[in-house]
Design an enzyme around this catalytic site. Structure first.
Site, PDB file in Angstrom:
ATOM      1  CG  HIS A 104      -3.722 -31.804 -36.453  1.00 23.40           C
ATOM      2  ND1 HIS A 104      -3.006 -30.803 -36.776  1.00 23.40           N
ATOM      3  CD2 HIS A 104      -2.129 -32.090 -35.510  1.00 23.40           C
ATOM      4  CE1 HIS A 104      -2.605 -30.081 -35.575  1.00 23.40           C
ATOM      5  NE2 HIS A 104      -1.396 -31.209 -34.846  1.00 23.40           N
ATOM      6  CD  GLU A 121       1.775 -32.783 -34.351  1.00 27.98           C
ATOM      7  OE1 GLU A 121       2.276 -32.314 -35.781  1.00 27.98           O
ATOM      8  OE2 GLU A 121       0.857 -32.784 -33.965  1.00 27.98           O
ATOM      9  CG  HIS A 179      -1.236 -33.262 -30.137  1.00 26.92           C
ATOM     10  ND1 HIS A 179      -1.822 -33.502 -31.230  1.00 26.92           N
ATOM     11  CD2 HIS A 179      -0.564 -31.973 -31.155  1.00 26.92           C
ATOM     12  CE1 HIS A 179      -2.121 -32.599 -32.527  1.00 26.92           C
ATOM     13  NE2 HIS A 179      -1.601 -31.930 -31.967  1.00 26.92           N
ATOM     14  NE  ARG A 199      -5.742 -21.938 -30.691  1.00 27.99           N
ATOM     15  CZ  ARG A 199      -5.577 -21.140 -31.866  1.00 27.99           C
ATOM     16  NH1 ARG A 199      -7.337 -20.543 -31.957  1.00 27.99           N
ATOM     17  NH2 ARG A 199      -4.585 -21.276 -32.192  1.00 27.99           N
TER      18      ARG A 199
END
Length: 325
Positions: A104, A121, A179, A199
């Site tokens: 991200h 996150e 991740h 992605r």
């Protein structure tokens, strides 16, 4: 009428990698979907804004409520910074198969490219099958050139860090860290309000029509943090009936509390909403002369104006406590 602890109708997401643990472990009814990968518990993401399910505000969405109640709901400081956009996205995720490897972008890159917030996150593992692993970060020092070479050769997995997990494993995933959630893992995810995901690799999978899923190779290259960490998992200590900190960052603080006796909570010094995610057991939240029962698998938003609460467990209960500080 005054504000009260708010429950929301979960937004269930059909994912090709989803399973049935949201139903069997966390009591989510995702029918008519055959399975579900994500339950968005509290969301301010455009197009997926959570709707209240309890009390006189039932049927109103989160954005509408912030517009009306402002700092009383989210905290004055939070309202000044984010306006009517709720700053966190709270999820449960069930990975019945491995997810794609992703990254991200941070706030700066997201603002520039997508006029959006970045996505930092964290994950807390609720349940994991034996041998389950997460992919978090790299397993060696990496350069952009080496990364691209491995990607080109189809050998990206050779340089990624595999982290074995069990119930209670916790990982902080700052924007830029590569991740992926592995097969057989049920977890809670707390993140910035952003749905911007790049992605990087998807194990050569195809969709129902036989097409490979879209990759974002060019976008990802500049978003990746290529640094290597010796340890990616978050260490923490817990004690029954005591709140323990898991993660504190500029975007959120997440604590864990396992308790079998009533807990008094005083938020007078906190200028923020508080979210409870109930992972085990169930509890009664008492505020003033009113109360609300919260069961396993439910999440609840405590408005910033409510400063004093009592949490009474019906049985041994475990919750995550989330706020912005």
């Amino acid at each position: 009428m005054s504000l009260y602890p708010l429950k929301f109708t979960p937004i269930l997401k059909d994912k090709i990698w989803g399973g049935n643990k949201l139903k069997t472990v966390l009591n989510k009814d995702f029918s008519p979907l055959p399975n579900a990968g994500e339950s968005w518990e509290i969301s301010g993401v455009e197009g997926d804004i959570s709707v209240v399910s309890n009390g006189f505000l039932a049927g109103n969405n989160l954005e509408e409520l912030i517009e009306i109640y402002m700092g009383d709901l989210v905290g004055d400081h939070v309202y000044e910074n984010f306006g009517v956009e709720f700053p966190l996205l709270i999820k449960f995720i069930d990975a019945n198969d491995v997810l794609s490897i992703q990254v991200h972008p941070d706030d700066e890159l997201s603002k520039e490219r997508h006029n959006a917030y970045g996505k930092t996150e964290m994950w807390y593992v609720i349940e994991a099958d034996k041998g389950s692993e997460l992919i978090v970060g790299f397993n060696q020092d990496i350069s952009k050139e080496k990364y691209l070479a491995k990607l080109e050769e189809g050998k990206l997995e050779e340089i990624l860090n595999n982290a074995p997990v069990k119930e209670g494993s916790c990982f902080y995933i700052p924007a830029g860290r590569v991740h992926a959630i592995g097969k057989g893992i049920l977890l809670a995810e707390i993140q910035q309000t952003s749905d911007v995901t790049y992605r990087m690799y998807d194990f050569n999978r195809t969709d129902d029509a036989g097409n490979p899923r879209e990759l974002h190779t060019e976008l990802a290259v500049d978003a990746i943090d290529y640094s290597f960490e010796k340890k990616y998992e978050t260490s923490y200590q817990t004690e029954i009936n005591k709140t323990a900190e898991l993660v504190r960052c500029p975007y959120f603080t997440t604590n864990i509390l396992e308790f079998d006796k009533p807990q008094e909570k005083d938020y007078i010094e906190l200028d923020s909403f508080v979210i409870y995610m109930c992972l085990e057991g169930d509890m009664i939240i008492t505020y003033g002369e009113d109360s609300l029962t919260v069961a396993k698998g439910e999440s609840v938003l405590i408005p910033a104006i409510i400063n004093n609460l009592t949490l009474t467990p019906k049985s041994k209960t475990k919750i995550l406590e989330v706020y912005i500080k």
